[in-house]
Write an enzyme that holds these catalytic residues in place. Structure first.
Site, PDB file in Angstrom:
ATOM      1  CG  HIS A 154      35.510  40.583  39.355  1.00  0.00           C
ATOM      2  ND1 HIS A 154      35.010  40.667  40.641  1.00  0.00           N
ATOM      3  CD2 HIS A 154      36.242  39.450  39.320  1.00  0.00           C
ATOM      4  CE1 HIS A 154      35.400  39.603  41.329  1.00  0.00           C
ATOM      5  NE2 HIS A 154      36.151  38.864  40.561  1.00  0.00           N
TER       6      HIS A 154
ATOM      7  CG  ASN B  75      42.153  35.163  41.683  1.00  0.00           C
ATOM      8  OD1 ASN B  75      41.411  35.622  42.530  1.00  0.00           O
ATOM      9  ND2 ASN B  75      41.966  33.953  41.159  1.00  0.00           N
TER      10      ASN B  75
ATOM     11  CE  LYS C 148      50.007  47.498  25.346  1.00  0.00           C
ATOM     12  NZ  LYS C 148      51.336  46.871  25.186  1.00  0.00           N
ATOM     13  CG  HIS C 149      45.548  45.396  26.985  1.00  0.00           C
ATOM     14  ND1 HIS C 149      44.882  46.037  25.965  1.00  0.00           N
ATOM     15  CD2 HIS C 149      46.619  44.786  26.416  1.00  0.00           C
ATOM     16  CE1 HIS C 149      45.503  45.812  24.827  1.00  0.00           C
ATOM     17  NE2 HIS C 149      46.574  45.066  25.066  1.00  0.00           N
TER      18      HIS C 149
END
Length: 532
Positions: free
Chosen positions: A532, A426, A283-284
């Site tokens: 990232h 993180n 999800k996302h």
């Protein structure tokens, strides 16, 4: 100054193609419309065999093809015919003085350099498949698109004939401009492929100039948000995934669907299907559940039970052929996309009733160990790096605490590490029994990620009616080192018994001492997985 609105008659065409798809029918269509045909080598022979009248370029230039075909079209009678401005008196006078006839339509596709590289050909073979005359002619014709039409894709053949019919044997300027843009894009992509291959061949990881290219696969409704325009391009590689998949049903994929489906399939590919079925729910772009199971159905259920709330409207990726029982279970909630190496007919029949669910099959899993490049745009440039294909095995781990992990803990630690690689930093991942039980992603503080993952586990325990959070007795993975003991102690308080992390902090000794005091087993990988 050429009139940009002028129609341009097509009386003479030069055809020289490597990909012969559709060229006979196209050439016949041109001939039937009164267009004289010029051609080279194999293309000319093919057209003659089809009964068409063709003039060899060598007859026009007065020079035979030579040097193994390296020199055949690099001649003023070819390039003059392509570049001459038809409304410029000096150009017309030069053409007459030197016996140069105009070429109104150029049809060229290039030597199959990309395919040659993909086959693993040696250096010299790749070099011989670099086209020189083709790009030169394409760029000449594209520059002179005020008068000349240039075609580099067989899919445009029918459109050219249609434009000629619509305008009485002439091409319209709008169409020529579109063809010219495609032509310049093709030569740019070709040069990008050559330069990228050569950088690798000579071992240059950071060449002075770097180029990327793609081919339009789909115009998207919008990008990440409705006010953003977007499109999906393929890069020509054969890595199994959303770009190579076959879509069996459902509406077109959106920008976010494509991004999330790629993330899901790359993650599930970390788990060898020969060892056990596995499922990843995304999800996302972050995993909200990943699990192995005795069956694919079991793996899906265990992945779903990590975070049922987030799984709603998510992407499901499987590492084995989708079966009907798993398909039935997936259909119990709304799911955007399901991607798997394959799906049996019974599973397809189950999904057929869900018209908005997209089913994709790829035929194989991507190799998580395979090298490759990843790039990201930033203001004024872009970043390029190797794909994160780092893997660790039990042999790569260093036990740094007094207590070593048990065999069961070790298996879960390696599982958690594979998942953490695909979680936004993180990243904190709790795993128990080959299934995630808590995922904390994308937080500015590693402690916050640790707490969020534990809280999600507690929420799911309540929803499932369990006596205690599933994180109790789990192991935990951290994508980067714990800079202080606080994050590790938060995981221990949540119920984790073993830890896997890269190590390398200035305070490793403090973190190790805290782990020993808490009775934790901890291993270092020596490898980080920032995402990232």
């Amino acid at each position: 100054m050429s009139d940009p609105a002028a129609l341009s008659p097509v009386r003479r065409a030069l055809l020289s193609v490597s990909d012969k798809t559709g060229v006979i029918d196209f050439a016949r269509g041109l001939s039937e419309r009164g267009v004289d045909l010029l051609s080279t080598g194999g293309t000319a022979s093919l057209l003659r065999e089809a009964g068409l009248s063709v003039t060899d370029v060598s007859e026009v230039t007065g020079f035979p093809e030579m040097m193994d075909g390296r020199v055949k079209t690099l001649h003023p009678k070819v390039h003059g015919g392509l570049l001459a401005l038809r409304d410029n008196a000096e150009h017309l006078a030069a053409m007459q003085a030197h016996g140069i006839a105009p070429i109104d339509l150029l049809v060229v596709n290039l030597y199959p350099f990309e395919a040659t590289v993909a086959k693993g050909a040696d250096y010299d073979t790749c070099i011989e498949n670099i086209d020189i005359g083709g790009p030169a002619m394409i760029r000449a014709a594209a520059k002179n698109h005020a008068h000349v039409a240039v075609v580099v894709d067989p899919e445009d053949y029918a459109k050219v004939l249609g434009d000629l019919d619509q305008h009485g044997g002439k091409t319209c300027p709008k169409f020529r401009r579109k063809l010219a843009q495609r032509a310049f894009a093709r030569t740019a992509a070709y040069d990008a492929a050559v330069s990228s291959w050569m950088a690798g061949a000579i071992g240059d990881p950071a060449p002075r100039r770097r180029a990327f290219a793609g081919t339009l696969a789909q115009t998207l409704r919008y990008g990440e948000n409705p006010h953003q325009r977007a499109a999906f391009y393929t890069d020509g590689s054969d890595r199994p995934g959303v770009a190579t998949a076959k879509q069996w049903q459902g509406k077109e994929l959106s920008y976010n669907n494509i991004n999330d489906t790629d993330a899901a399939f790359e993650l599930v590919a970390e788990f060898d299907p020969a060892e056990a079925p596995a499922c990843a729910i995304i999800k996302h772009a972050n995993p909200c559940g990943v699990a192995r199971g005795a069956t694919l159905l079991d793996a899906y259920r265990r992945a779903y039970d990590c975070d049922r709330t987030s799984a709603f409207g998510g992407i499901v990726a499987l590492n084995r052929t989708l079966d009907a029982a798993t398909a039935e279970e997936i259909c119990q909630i709304f799911t955007e996309v399901v991607i798997a190496p394959d799906a049996d007919e019974a599973a397809k029949a189950v999904f057929a009733a869900k018209k908005n669910l997209r089913l994709l099959t790829t035929g194989a899993l991507p190799d998580p160990k395979a090298p490759g490049l990843a790039f990201r745009q930033v203001a004024g440039g872009f970043l390029v790096q190797d794909r994160d294909n780092g893997l660790v095995t039990a042999a790569d781990l260093t036990v740094v605490t007094r207590r070593a992990p048990t065999e069961a803990e070790l298996a879960d630690l390696l599982f958690a590490w594979k998942v953490a690689k695909h979680v936004k930093s993180n990243a904190i991942v709790y795993v128990k029994g080959g299934a995630t039980v808590g995922v904390g992603a994308g937080q500015m503080s590693r402690v916050d990620s640790t707490r969020i993952a534990a809280r999600k586990s507690a929420d799911m325990a309540d929803a499932l009616g369990l006596a205690e959070p599933t994180v109790r007795g789990s192991v935990v993975a951290s994508d980067a080192f714990f800079p202080f003991p606080d994050g590790l102690l938060t995981a221990a308080e949540a119920g984790a018994t073993a830890v896997i992390q890269p190590g390398g902090s200035m305070r490793d000794d403090e973190v190790i001492a805290a782990a020993d005091a808490a009775g934790l087993a901890m291993v270092f990988t020596g490898q980080r997985h920032f995402r990232h």
